[in-house]
Design an enzyme around this catalytic site. Structure first.
Site, PDB file in Angstrom:
ATOM      1  N   PRO A  11       0.793  -1.231   0.000  1.00  0.00           N
ATOM      2  CA  PRO A  11       0.000   0.000   0.000  1.00  0.00           C
ATOM      3  C   PRO A  11       0.823   1.278   0.000  1.00  0.00           C
ATOM      4  O   PRO A  11       1.847   1.370   0.670  1.00  0.00           O
ATOM      5  CB  PRO A  11      -0.828  -0.102   1.286  1.00  0.00           C
ATOM      6  CG  PRO A  11      -0.129  -1.100   2.133  1.00  0.00           C
ATOM      7  CD  PRO A  11       0.519  -2.064   1.179  1.00  0.00           C
ATOM      8  N   ASN A  12       0.339   2.217  -0.763  1.00  0.00           N
ATOM      9  CA  ASN A  12       0.865   3.586  -0.859  1.00  0.00           C
ATOM     10  C   ASN A  12       2.170   3.691  -1.646  1.00  0.00           C
ATOM     11  O   ASN A  12       2.642   4.803  -1.889  1.00  0.00           O
ATOM     12  CB  ASN A  12       1.035   4.222   0.540  1.00  0.00           C
ATOM     13  CG  ASN A  12      -0.287   4.315   1.264  1.00  0.00           C
ATOM     14  OD1 ASN A  12      -1.246   4.852   0.717  1.00  0.00           O
ATOM     15  ND2 ASN A  12      -0.369   3.761   2.463  1.00  0.00           N
ATOM     16  N   ARG A  19       4.996  11.049  -2.407  1.00  0.00           N
ATOM     17  CA  ARG A  19       4.705  10.742  -1.009  1.00  0.00           C
ATOM     18  C   ARG A  19       5.920  11.019  -0.122  1.00  0.00           C
ATOM     19  O   ARG A  19       6.968  10.398  -0.318  1.00  0.00           O
ATOM     20  CB  ARG A  19       4.373   9.244  -0.954  1.00  0.00           C
ATOM     21  CG  ARG A  19       4.203   8.682   0.396  1.00  0.00           C
ATOM     22  CD  ARG A  19       4.202   7.153   0.339  1.00  0.00           C
ATOM     23  NE  ARG A  19       3.909   6.640   1.650  1.00  0.00           N
ATOM     24  CZ  ARG A  19       4.192   5.423   2.065  1.00  0.00           C
ATOM     25  NH1 ARG A  19       4.753   4.568   1.235  1.00  0.00           N
ATOM     26  NH2 ARG A  19       3.903   5.055   3.281  1.00  0.00           N
ATOM     27  N   TYR A  24      11.116   9.125   1.481  1.00  0.00           N
ATOM     28  CA  TYR A  24      11.158   8.068   0.467  1.00  0.00           C
ATOM     29  C   TYR A  24      11.876   8.471  -0.828  1.00  0.00           C
ATOM     30  O   TYR A  24      12.066   7.639  -1.717  1.00  0.00           O
ATOM     31  CB  TYR A  24       9.738   7.595   0.151  1.00  0.00           C
ATOM     32  CG  TYR A  24       9.031   7.011   1.360  1.00  0.00           C
ATOM     33  CD1 TYR A  24       9.508   5.842   1.954  1.00  0.00           C
ATOM     34  CD2 TYR A  24       7.909   7.624   1.918  1.00  0.00           C
ATOM     35  CE1 TYR A  24       8.880   5.308   3.076  1.00  0.00           C
ATOM     36  CE2 TYR A  24       7.270   7.100   3.035  1.00  0.00           C
ATOM     37  CZ  TYR A  24       7.762   5.941   3.599  1.00  0.00           C
ATOM     38  OH  TYR A  24       7.148   5.413   4.715  1.00  0.00           O
ATOM     39  N   ASN A  75       8.258  -5.270  -0.552  1.00  0.00           N
ATOM     40  CA  ASN A  75       8.073  -4.106   0.299  1.00  0.00           C
ATOM     41  C   ASN A  75       6.580  -4.061   0.598  1.00  0.00           C
ATOM     42  O   ASN A  75       5.786  -3.603  -0.234  1.00  0.00           O
ATOM     43  CB  ASN A  75       8.530  -2.824  -0.395  1.00  0.00           C
ATOM     44  CG  ASN A  75       8.421  -1.625   0.530  1.00  0.00           C
ATOM     45  OD1 ASN A  75       7.814  -1.711   1.610  1.00  0.00           O
ATOM     46  ND2 ASN A  75       9.003  -0.512   0.135  1.00  0.00           N
ATOM     47  N   ALA A  78       2.941  -0.602   4.975  1.00  0.00           N
ATOM     48  CA  ALA A  78       2.451  -0.675   6.358  1.00  0.00           C
ATOM     49  C   ALA A  78       1.925  -2.061   6.735  1.00  0.00           C
ATOM     50  O   ALA A  78       1.854  -2.388   7.928  1.00  0.00           O
ATOM     51  CB  ALA A  78       1.378   0.378   6.570  1.00  0.00           C
ATOM     52  N   HIS A  81       3.820  -4.236   9.236  1.00  0.00           N
ATOM     53  CA  HIS A  81       3.715  -4.089  10.684  1.00  0.00           C
ATOM     54  C   HIS A  81       2.424  -4.672  11.248  1.00  0.00           C
ATOM     55  O   HIS A  81       2.239  -4.689  12.458  1.00  0.00           O
ATOM     56  CB  HIS A  81       3.821  -2.602  11.054  1.00  0.00           C
ATOM     57  CG  HIS A  81       4.928  -1.896  10.327  1.00  0.00           C
ATOM     58  ND1 HIS A  81       6.251  -2.242  10.490  1.00  0.00           N
ATOM     59  CD2 HIS A  81       4.920  -0.894   9.391  1.00  0.00           C
ATOM     60  CE1 HIS A  81       7.008  -1.463   9.711  1.00  0.00           C
ATOM     61  NE2 HIS A  81       6.220  -0.649   9.028  1.00  0.00           N
ATOM     62  N   ASP A  88       1.720 -15.622   7.069  1.00  0.00           N
ATOM     63  CA  ASP A  88       1.290 -16.997   6.785  1.00  0.00           C
ATOM     64  C   ASP A  88       1.477 -17.349   5.309  1.00  0.00           C
ATOM     65  O   ASP A  88       1.840 -18.491   4.981  1.00  0.00           O
ATOM     66  CB  ASP A  88      -0.173 -17.197   7.191  1.00  0.00           C
ATOM     67  CG  ASP A  88      -0.367 -17.245   8.699  1.00  0.00           C
ATOM     68  OD1 ASP A  88       0.649 -17.305   9.432  1.00  0.00           O
ATOM     69  OD2 ASP A  88      -1.529 -17.209   9.148  1.00  0.00           O
ATOM     70  N   HIS A 101      12.650  -2.409   2.648  1.00  0.00           N
ATOM     71  CA  HIS A 101      12.110  -1.083   2.961  1.00  0.00           C
ATOM     72  C   HIS A 101      13.043  -0.015   2.418  1.00  0.00           C
ATOM     73  O   HIS A 101      14.268  -0.163   2.488  1.00  0.00           O
ATOM     74  CB  HIS A 101      11.937  -0.881   4.464  1.00  0.00           C
ATOM     75  CG  HIS A 101      11.001  -1.869   5.058  1.00  0.00           C
ATOM     76  ND1 HIS A 101       9.635  -1.799   4.875  1.00  0.00           N
ATOM     77  CD2 HIS A 101      11.243  -2.980   5.783  1.00  0.00           C
ATOM     78  CE1 HIS A 101       9.079  -2.842   5.482  1.00  0.00           C
ATOM     79  NE2 HIS A 101      10.027  -3.573   6.040  1.00  0.00           N
ATOM     80  N   ILE A 102      12.450   1.038   1.920  1.00  0.00           N
ATOM     81  CA  ILE A 102      13.222   2.171   1.420  1.00  0.00           C
ATOM     82  C   ILE A 102      13.856   2.918   2.600  1.00  0.00           C
ATOM     83  O   ILE A 102      15.039   3.243   2.591  1.00  0.00           O
ATOM     84  CB  ILE A 102      12.291   3.113   0.617  1.00  0.00           C
ATOM     85  CG1 ILE A 102      11.719   2.362  -0.601  1.00  0.00           C
ATOM     86  CG2 ILE A 102      13.018   4.390   0.211  1.00  0.00           C
ATOM     87  CD1 ILE A 102      10.529   3.049  -1.254  1.00  0.00           C
ATOM     88  N   SER A 103      13.041   3.170   3.605  1.00  0.00           N
ATOM     89  CA  SER A 103      13.520   3.907   4.780  1.00  0.00           C
ATOM     90  C   SER A 103      14.072   2.946   5.826  1.00  0.00           C
ATOM     91  O   SER A 103      13.789   1.739   5.779  1.00  0.00           O
ATOM     92  CB  SER A 103      12.362   4.719   5.382  1.00  0.00           C
ATOM     93  OG  SER A 103      11.343   3.849   5.849  1.00  0.00           O
ATOM     94  N   ARG A 108      12.720   5.134  12.821  1.00  0.00           N
ATOM     95  CA  ARG A 108      11.472   5.901  12.718  1.00  0.00           C
ATOM     96  C   ARG A 108      10.554   5.612  13.910  1.00  0.00           C
ATOM     97  O   ARG A 108      11.026   5.205  14.957  1.00  0.00           O
ATOM     98  CB  ARG A 108      10.810   5.605  11.359  1.00  0.00           C
ATOM     99  CG  ARG A 108      11.706   6.000  10.178  1.00  0.00           C
ATOM    100  CD  ARG A 108      11.045   5.721   8.855  1.00  0.00           C
ATOM    101  NE  ARG A 108       9.821   6.504   8.702  1.00  0.00           N
ATOM    102  CZ  ARG A 108       8.879   6.260   7.783  1.00  0.00           C
ATOM    103  NH1 ARG A 108       9.064   5.258   6.922  1.00  0.00           N
ATOM    104  NH2 ARG A 108       7.798   6.999   7.711  1.00  0.00           N
ATOM    105  N   ARG A 112       6.852   1.159  13.666  1.00  0.00           N
ATOM    106  CA  ARG A 112       7.506   0.587  12.478  1.00  0.00           C
ATOM    107  C   ARG A 112       8.643  -0.371  12.835  1.00  0.00           C
ATOM    108  O   ARG A 112       9.249  -0.981  11.968  1.00  0.00           O
ATOM    109  CB  ARG A 112       8.062   1.701  11.582  1.00  0.00           C
ATOM    110  CG  ARG A 112       6.991   2.570  10.980  1.00  0.00           C
ATOM    111  CD  ARG A 112       7.573   3.588  10.006  1.00  0.00           C
ATOM    112  NE  ARG A 112       6.701   4.742   9.928  1.00  0.00           N
ATOM    113  CZ  ARG A 112       5.622   4.820   9.161  1.00  0.00           C
ATOM    114  NH1 ARG A 112       5.272   3.818   8.381  1.00  0.00           N
ATOM    115  NH2 ARG A 112       4.865   5.899   9.169  1.00  0.00           N
TER     116      ARG A 112
HETATM  117  C1  DQA Z   1       8.149   1.350   4.021  1.00  0.00           C
HETATM  118  C2  DQA Z   1       8.168   1.574   5.532  1.00  0.00           C
HETATM  119  C3  DQA Z   1       6.812   1.291   6.126  1.00  0.00           C
HETATM  120  O1  DQA Z   1       6.837   1.524   7.535  1.00  0.00           O
HETATM  121  C4  DQA Z   1       5.782   2.231   5.510  1.00  0.00           C
HETATM  122  O2  DQA Z   1       4.495   1.931   6.024  1.00  0.00           O
HETATM  123  C5  DQA Z   1       5.800   2.197   4.030  1.00  0.00           C
HETATM  124  C6  DQA Z   1       7.083   2.188   3.349  1.00  0.00           C
HETATM  125  C7  DQA Z   1       9.509   1.692   3.371  1.00  0.00           C
HETATM  126  O3  DQA Z   1       9.722   1.271   2.241  1.00  0.00           O
HETATM  127  O4  DQA Z   1      10.331   2.392   3.967  1.00  0.00           O
HETATM  128  O5  DQA Z   1       4.766   2.268   3.384  1.00  0.00           O
HETATM  129  O6  DQA Z   1       7.892  -0.018   3.770  1.00  0.00           O
END
Ligand code: DQA
Length: 145
Positions: A11-12, A19, A24, A75, A78, A81, A88, A101-103, A108, A112
């Protein structure tokens, strides 16, 4: 025929570039897809790159990869978490999965720091910006050598 790696995005991540660029970066998901395709070519791997905002799609794709790919870089955004279902799904297949993860999620917010999927994954790569994806492809290639 080259071996296939699935690169799955949750997501996102379709909002990459727009974003929170301070966290990111400015590259779009299409940029990341192109970089993964190039890196894949250099490694002799075909990259099947996908994104969904829906948990069930990610689960279906994990099952699909289990039947036709040699590894997954995921990736999960969210859902990392929160999702026991993704944990599963990863446990249900036998190919290696690398959490990406990018970050640096550990630098953080506290929420997370916990990953529901990490215990089901071969390893975790975080904090290198979008280069984390390339590191994951290299790690998966290395597992096949
Ligand atoms: C993320 C880190 C996650 O905590 C966050 O919800 C994301 C991006 C990252 O790539 O750093 O959507 O997965």
């Amino acid at each position: 025929m080259s071996q296939t790696i699935f690169v799955l995005n949750g997501p996102n991540l379709n909002m990459l570039g727009k974003r929170e660029p301070g966290i990111y970066g400015g590259k779009t998901l299409a940029d990341v897809e192109s970089e993964c395709a190039v890196a894949g070519r250099d490694l002799g791997l075909a990259v099947d790159f996908r994104q969904s905002n829906h948990e069930g799609h990610l689960i279906d794709w994990i099952h699909e990869a289990g039947a036709k790919a040699i590894g997954i870089a995921i990736n999960a955004g969210a859902y990392t978490h929160t999702s026991i279902a993704l944990h599963d799904a990863i446990k249900a297949i036998s190919i290696p999965v690398v959490e990406v993860h990018i970050s640096n999620v550990h630098a953080r917010e506290e929420f997370r720091h916990k990953s529901m999927i990490a215990p089901a994954c071969k390893g975790v790569i975080c904090g290198f910006g979008v280069h984390s994806y390339i590191l994951a492809l290299n790690a998966l290639k290395n597992l096949t050598l």
